[in-house]
Design a protein around this motif. Structure first.
Motif, short mmCIF file in Angstrom:
data_model
loop_
_atom_site.label_atom_id
_atom_site.label_comp_id
_atom_site.label_asym_id
_atom_site.label_seq_id
_atom_site.Cartn_x
_atom_site.Cartn_y
_atom_site.Cartn_z
N HIS A 128 0.82 -1.21 0.00
CA HIS A 128 0.00 0.00 0.00
C HIS A 128 0.86 1.26 0.00
CE1 HIS A 128 -3.50 -2.45 1.85
NE2 HIS A 128 -3.63 -2.36 0.54
N CYS A 150 -10.38 -4.64 3.18
CA CYS A 150 -9.67 -5.24 2.06
C CYS A 150 -10.61 -5.58 0.90
CB CYS A 150 -8.97 -6.53 2.50
SG CYS A 150 -7.87 -6.33 3.90
N HIS A 154 -10.30 -5.28 -3.07
CA HIS A 154 -9.78 -6.52 -3.65
C HIS A 154 -10.86 -7.56 -3.91
CE1 HIS A 154 -5.63 -5.26 -2.94
NE2 HIS A 154 -6.02 -4.83 -1.75
N ALA A 169 -7.70 -10.08 6.10
CA ALA A 169 -6.48 -9.96 6.89
C ALA A 169 -6.22 -11.18 7.78
CB ALA A 169 -6.56 -8.70 7.76
N THR A 173 -1.61 -10.58 4.00
CA THR A 173 -0.94 -9.39 4.53
C THR A 173 -0.88 -8.33 3.45
OG1 THR A 173 1.29 -10.07 3.84
CG2 THR A 173 0.50 -10.89 5.96
N ASP A 174 -0.56 -7.10 3.86
CA ASP A 174 -0.46 -6.02 2.88
C ASP A 174 0.89 -6.01 2.17
OD1 ASP A 174 1.06 -5.27 5.01
OD2 ASP A 174 -0.27 -3.66 5.66
N SER A 175 1.78 -6.94 2.56
CA SER A 175 3.08 -7.00 1.88
C SER A 175 2.96 -7.66 0.51
CB SER A 175 4.09 -7.78 2.74
OG SER A 175 4.28 -7.14 3.97
N TRP A 177 -0.20 -9.80 -1.52
CA TRP A 177 -1.54 -10.37 -1.48
C TRP A 177 -1.54 -11.85 -1.87
CZ3 TRP A 177 -6.19 -9.09 0.27
CH2 TRP A 177 -7.30 -9.77 -0.21
#
Length: 454
Positions: A128, A150, A154, A169, A173-175, A177
């Protein structure tokens, strides 16, 4: 001087304003208004009291929040940009949002390069942090209207098609998808333990199916069931999730047949050849070892009387005292095979002569060896001629060897003569003229010198 005069006039006009009509009041407001308000506030331009109270600067913030109720709610809940920024309770709205600069003026200044998104209830982390503003904030909509969940952004990327709900979540994770974090499977009815921890989600959740999945071992491991269903479906009874091939079944606790000795090394199929639950196995030795029985059943089924689980063939612990031939003396050290020449065992003779060939008496004393000899030593004979026969040994007779009298092979010693003449006929100097009652004149001390005259 001119400035003082202006202030005096305005003050005088303000005192008289309540007594004047509405038109006069509107004219006054236009005279003191510093400039046009922005387009969004234009409808309030003719009613200054919507945003201002005469001679009360402190009221302006309250009036702003009375109109902008969503901002007021954020400040009250300490959320959003206005609720989280520094000192929200004392900051004045006009500090950032200055009006009366014309219709086209932007009174909501925003610099995307310096804005701290942590104040917006959605800190930009991971992927993000490099996303463009337009990816979440639609053109023409207020920033606060941007989605926070999310699934709002998404939903098209949801390979589960909504089957797992909207709490992305929990797994992602936001690192990255596409690289889900380790889902806490303990929150389900199937905690992942042992080797299950390393199994990829798709191995069990085929086709992204997550609900109503079967939880029995056999549902996933049926193809690995080497028992072909013979042992039922409760795999966990024997197997552990740490390693499928490791058997954790406690035979001692779960059954009436604890595994000891060599039995601990036997595979399950060694005994359980049929259905584990339908076929109730017998626990006696003969039920499994019948084909290994060298006695052919002649000794019964109580194999444990002689054998143990440690070594079936060599370590025999039979108590011979329970038989009709207890092992005493030197017999106790004799190997079983010395007497039991055949494995039938029960056909073994019990008389001494069957094992001990009579090379001394040549059968003249019969087969009852135990009448003279004992098991502690063959040479230690103990026959009491006085008590066990009708011919007591006295005098010179006590030093004679048995064979001196017992010269014939007979079933027992009863055929040996009991009178003097029977043994001493050749020594009869009288040649029978005095009869056969030698003891009338002679004694057993010495035949020739002990003659007794009448």
């Amino acid at each position: 001087m001119a400035r003082r005069l202006t202030i005096v006039c305005i003050a005088l006009f303000a005192v008289l304003l309540p007594r004047l009509g509405a038109q006069a009041q509107t004219l006054f407001e236009k005279l003191v208004m510093p400039g046009e308000v922005v387009t969004s506030h234009a409808k309030y331009e003719k009613t200054c009291d919507s945003c201002h109270e005469p001679f009360s600067k402190q009221s302006q913030r309250r009036l702003c929040l009375d109109c902008h109720k969503d901002i007021a709610a954020d400040i009250q809940a300490k959320q959003g940009f206005h609720g989280k920024r520094a000192e929200p309770a004392v900051a004045e709205c006009k500090t950032c949002h200055t009006d009366h600069k014309g219709r086209a003026e932007n009174i909501v200044p925003f610099d995307a390069t310096t804005f701290n998104h942590a104040y917006a209830d959605f800190e930009l982390k991971g992927a993000h942090a490099t996303a463009s503003c337009g990816g979440c904030h639609k053109t023409g909509e207020k920033f606060r209207k941007a989605p926070h969940e999310c699934v709002d952004c998404h939903k098209k990327d949801d390979v589960h098609k909504g089957a797992l709900g909207t709490k992305c979540a929990s797994c992602h994770t936001d690192s990255a998808w596409s690289k889900p974090k380790t889902f806490d499977h303990a929150t389900t009815k199937f905690p992942l333990v042992g080797a299950h921890k390393d199994v990829k989600c798709a191995v069990c959740h085929i086709g992204e199916r997550y609900k109503d999945l079967p939880r029995a071992c056999i549902d996933c491991h049926k193809i690995q069931d080497v028992h072909s269903g013979r042992y039922g479906q409760k795999c966990q009874t024997c197997h552990a999730p740490e390693k499928w091939k490791t058997i954790s079944f406690d035979h001692a606790k779960a059954t009436k047949f604890p595994l000891k000795g060599s039995h601990t090394k036997v595979k399950c199929d060694g005994c359980h050849k049929g259905d584990l639950f339908a076929d109730k196995l017998k626990t006696n030795c003969a039920s499994c070892h019948k084909l290994n029985d060298p006695h052919k059943g002649q000794l019964g089924t109580r194999c444990e009387s002689c054998h143990n689980e440690t070594d079936w063939r060599q370590k025999v612990s039979f108590d011979h005292d329970v038989t009709k031939f207890p092992l005493i003396g030197l017999h106790a050290a004799v190997p079983c095979e010395e007497c039991h020449r055949s494995q039938a065992y029960q056909d073994t003779p019990k008389v001494c002569s069957a094992c001990h060939k009579d090379s001394t008496h040549n059968g003249t004393l019969g087969p009852q060896c135990q009448r003279c000899h004992n098991p502690n030593g063959w040479d230690l004979w103990r026959f009491n001629h006085d008590k066990e026969t009708k011919f007591s040994l006295t005098g010179a007779h006590t030093g004679l060897q048995c064979a001196a009298c017992h010269k014939t092979k007979a079933a027992d010693s009863v055929t040996a003569p009991k009178d003097c003449f029977g043994c001493h006929s050749d020594d009869d100097a009288h040649q029978g003229t005095f009869g056969r009652n030698c003891e009338t004149c002679h004694s057993t001390q010495t035949f020739r010198q002990g003659a007794r005259r009448p």
